[in-house]
Design an enzyme around this catalytic site. Sequence first.
Site, PDB file in Angstrom:
ATOM      1  CB  SER B  24       4.604   1.575  -2.806  1.00  0.00           C
ATOM      2  OG  SER B  24       4.217   0.232  -2.613  1.00  0.00           O
ATOM      3  CG  ASP B 196      -2.230  -1.454   2.559  1.00  0.00           C
ATOM      4  OD1 ASP B 196      -1.380  -2.341   2.797  1.00  0.00           O
ATOM      5  OD2 ASP B 196      -2.052  -0.580   1.700  1.00  0.00           O
ATOM      6  CG  HIS B 199       1.636  -0.496   1.134  1.00  0.00           C
ATOM      7  ND1 HIS B 199       0.422  -0.601   0.500  1.00  0.00           N
ATOM      8  CD2 HIS B 199       2.538  -0.161   0.180  1.00  0.00           C
ATOM      9  CE1 HIS B 199       0.577  -0.345  -0.789  1.00  0.00           C
ATOM     10  NE2 HIS B 199       1.849  -0.082  -1.017  1.00  0.00           N
TER      11      HIS B 199
END
Lengths: 243, 243
Positions: B24, B196, B199
Amino acid sequence: MALAEAGARGRLLLWPRVVLFGDSITEHAFQEWGWGAALADRLVRKCDVVNRGFSGYNTRWAKVILPRLIGKSASAESTVAVTIFFGANDSALKDLNPKQHVPLEEYAVNLRSMIQYLKSVDITEDKIILITPPPLQESAWEKECLAKGDKLNRRNSTTGEYAEACVQVARDCGTDVVDLWTLMQKDQDFSSYLSDGLHLSTKGSNFLAAQLWSCLEKKVSTLPSLLPYWRDVDHMNPEVSLL
Amino acid sequence: MALAEAGARGRLLLWPRVVLFGDSITEHAFQEWGWGAALADRLVRKCDVVNRGFSGYNTRWAKVILPRLIGKSASAESTVAVTIFFGANDSALKDLNPKQHVPLEEYAVNLRSMIQYLKSVDITEDKIILITPPPLQESAWEKECLAKGDKLNRRNSTTGEYAEACVQVARDCGTDVVDLWTLMQKDQDFSSYLSDGLHLSTKGSNFLAAQLWSCLEKKVSTLPSLLPYWRDVDHMNPEVSLL
């Protein structure tokens, strides 16, 4: 299982692409929250967004290089959209900027011939989006010109004529068009959309991305998300999900 | 001259590419001033930067899909660099996140096999950059986990072991490596690098782009700027300059 063998079992994925073809406003499309980056982010896992922006170029030069950028092989299958975004240089005033200036009639002919070329490599008109040049804020651009020892070499009203011609070509050829020149001046002060009177500010870039998205959305709506969402992968037997 | 004829005179340009392969943190690389967009901007007119980021994926799944993303044909010629950036999911705790967890030893083996695969399609080790997972800020990530009804499912010390293994693989295989886990914790509070806890924030993304650039720079230093600078185009006879 060796990886090469796994690759042979699963087909090589064709990754579709959106091609951004234009002048400096395209070449800068990945700068500071740019419109190219915004589209690439929206289209991640669906297609690539590739930058074919050439600062300073006009349509006379663009039509010469286009066949060097997009060839016949697999074009139609892999290219889901092409933006053609010229006019900011073509509309430079002939007397003050003869190198970049392209007469209005020729600008329109050049746009048509680029569309014709794309159709000849099976990129049909429904995949093409023309973008008109943005409005020119003369006072800001004049400062840029003066700093280089030049006079103001573009006029907003002239750029508007090129924008109108671009819209007419789109209408005649059946392509989409984002009429940035008109949209940015509609009931608003457009100065905040530009960084130096000619190029887009971050706000202008966001504006273009939003306008473009409304054209692009329908062209990409049938594209699948490439490879499964991670929660859908059978983690006891991932190859079943991934090959 | 018809455009198709012009295209036949000038060769189709091979546009090189940098491939960003990862989870991600790669998939989000074009978001909000992201590291992918920053590289794409720096490399404009030299090569494309394409996103092959897959949220949630670990190296066990990545090694299966890699041959579906990069095939043999023209790979070596057109791919100037590949980043391999996994570990944030592999290092999830086995008990709490068995779907994404990959044992430490297998993580290293998977990285090696991906490098081996790339070499088999002539993408040599000098074109490969490994990136370790960033450090994990446990308190921030715990909030994310709790919001989903889960317990904290990763530990910074565990992620550090994966980072160390990644660095060792790079050393053994002769590839470059950006040890993000270590660099981000070096003499500084790393919390602002994360959005967060896991990330990258915009600041973290800029940090990665800068670190990566020092590896990438030498790999792309010989790439020419594609097509001439506009002031160098012979505007009386542009085809001489452009074909």
